[in-house]
Design a protein around this motif. Structure first.
Motif, PDB file in Angstrom:
ATOM      1  N   MET A 103       0.831  -1.184   0.000  1.00  0.00           N
ATOM      2  CA  MET A 103       0.000   0.000   0.000  1.00  0.00           C
ATOM      3  C   MET A 103       0.876   1.247   0.000  1.00  0.00           C
ATOM      4  O   MET A 103       1.879   1.303   0.683  1.00  0.00           O
ATOM      5  N   PRO A 104       0.473   2.247  -0.751  1.00  0.00           N
ATOM      6  CA  PRO A 104       1.257   3.483  -0.768  1.00  0.00           C
ATOM      7  C   PRO A 104       1.100   4.248   0.528  1.00  0.00           C
ATOM      8  O   PRO A 104       0.115   4.099   1.238  1.00  0.00           O
ATOM      9  N   GLU A 105       2.109   5.066   0.830  1.00  0.00           N
ATOM     10  CA  GLU A 105       2.027   5.876   2.043  1.00  0.00           C
ATOM     11  C   GLU A 105       0.887   6.885   1.944  1.00  0.00           C
ATOM     12  O   GLU A 105       0.121   7.053   2.862  1.00  0.00           O
ATOM     13  N   ALA A 106       0.804   7.606   0.841  1.00  0.00           N
ATOM     14  CA  ALA A 106      -0.264   8.584   0.625  1.00  0.00           C
ATOM     15  C   ALA A 106      -1.206   8.017  -0.425  1.00  0.00           C
ATOM     16  O   ALA A 106      -0.773   7.613  -1.490  1.00  0.00           O
ATOM     17  N   ARG A 107      -2.464   7.988  -0.109  1.00  0.00           N
ATOM     18  CA  ARG A 107      -3.448   7.432  -1.039  1.00  0.00           C
ATOM     19  C   ARG A 107      -3.734   8.424  -2.163  1.00  0.00           C
ATOM     20  O   ARG A 107      -3.952   9.606  -1.917  1.00  0.00           O
ATOM     21  N   GLU A 108      -3.711   7.914  -3.382  1.00  0.00           N
ATOM     22  CA  GLU A 108      -4.033   8.726  -4.537  1.00  0.00           C
ATOM     23  C   GLU A 108      -5.547   8.928  -4.590  1.00  0.00           C
ATOM     24  O   GLU A 108      -6.306   8.112  -4.088  1.00  0.00           O
ATOM     25  N   ALA A 109      -5.979   9.994  -5.212  1.00  0.00           N
ATOM     26  CA  ALA A 109      -7.405  10.263  -5.354  1.00  0.00           C
ATOM     27  C   ALA A 109      -7.996   9.337  -6.414  1.00  0.00           C
ATOM     28  O   ALA A 109      -7.416   9.153  -7.479  1.00  0.00           O
ATOM     29  N   TRP A 110      -9.133   8.780  -6.103  1.00  0.00           N
ATOM     30  CA  TRP A 110      -9.849   7.929  -7.051  1.00  0.00           C
ATOM     31  C   TRP A 110     -10.703   8.798  -7.956  1.00  0.00           C
ATOM     32  O   TRP A 110     -11.328   9.748  -7.510  1.00  0.00           O
ATOM     33  N   ARG A 111     -10.736   8.438  -9.260  1.00  0.00           N
ATOM     34  CA  ARG A 111     -11.564   9.142 -10.235  1.00  0.00           C
ATOM     35  C   ARG A 111     -12.449   8.141 -10.949  1.00  0.00           C
ATOM     36  O   ARG A 111     -11.970   7.081 -11.358  1.00  0.00           O
ATOM     37  N   LYS A 112     -13.701   8.483 -11.110  1.00  0.00           N
ATOM     38  CA  LYS A 112     -14.649   7.606 -11.795  1.00  0.00           C
ATOM     39  C   LYS A 112     -14.496   7.777 -13.300  1.00  0.00           C
ATOM     40  O   LYS A 112     -14.270   8.888 -13.786  1.00  0.00           O
ATOM     41  N   SER A 113     -14.657   6.704 -14.022  1.00  0.00           N
ATOM     42  CA  SER A 113     -14.573   6.742 -15.475  1.00  0.00           C
ATOM     43  C   SER A 113     -15.564   7.729 -16.060  1.00  0.00           C
ATOM     44  O   SER A 113     -16.714   7.811 -15.629  1.00  0.00           O
ATOM     45  N   SER A 114     -15.127   8.466 -17.059  1.00  0.00           N
ATOM     46  CA  SER A 114     -16.023   9.395 -17.751  1.00  0.00           C
ATOM     47  C   SER A 114     -17.013   8.649 -18.643  1.00  0.00           C
ATOM     48  O   SER A 114     -17.961   9.225 -19.140  1.00  0.00           O
ATOM     49  N   PHE A 115     -16.806   7.354 -18.849  1.00  0.00           N
ATOM     50  CA  PHE A 115     -17.699   6.533 -19.658  1.00  0.00           C
ATOM     51  C   PHE A 115     -18.739   5.818 -18.807  1.00  0.00           C
ATOM     52  O   PHE A 115     -19.455   4.965 -19.291  1.00  0.00           O
ATOM     53  N   CYS A 116     -18.839   6.163 -17.558  1.00  0.00           N
ATOM     54  CA  CYS A 116     -19.797   5.533 -16.656  1.00  0.00           C
ATOM     55  C   CYS A 116     -21.200   5.959 -17.060  1.00  0.00           C
ATOM     56  O   CYS A 116     -21.610   7.078 -16.809  1.00  0.00           O
ATOM     57  N   GLY A 117     -21.924   5.046 -17.672  1.00  0.00           N
ATOM     58  CA  GLY A 117     -23.274   5.360 -18.134  1.00  0.00           C
ATOM     59  C   GLY A 117     -24.321   5.263 -17.045  1.00  0.00           C
ATOM     60  O   GLY A 117     -25.285   5.995 -17.030  1.00  0.00           O
TER      61      GLY A 117
END
Length: 65
Positions: A1-15
């Motif tokens: 696991m990384p020390e600092a968590r990256e931000a999660w982004r939702k797919s732009s193709f999420c219908g």
């Protein structure tokens, strides 16, 4: 696991909100998960492998449903 968590982004193709993929970028890798099961399993890819996957999808080399 990384020390600092990256931000999660939702797919732009999420219908619809029930079938979405989220990605987090950072540390030279890409992590992917099901947005409806955020505590569930994650897949991790090198940045190069992720670029190759995206290129294959864009070029129609993979069937996408």
């Amino acid at each position: 696991m990384p020390e600092a968590r990256e931000a999660w982004r939702k797919s732009s193709f999420c219908g619809n909100e029930t079938e979405c993929v989220e990605v987090a970028l950072g540390g030279g890798r890409v992590r992917a998960r099901d947005s409806t099961d955020q505590a569930g399993a994650e897949l991790a890819f090198s940045a190069a492998a992720w670029r190759a996957f995206i290129a294959a999808v864009v070029c129609g080399e993979l069937e996408v449903s």
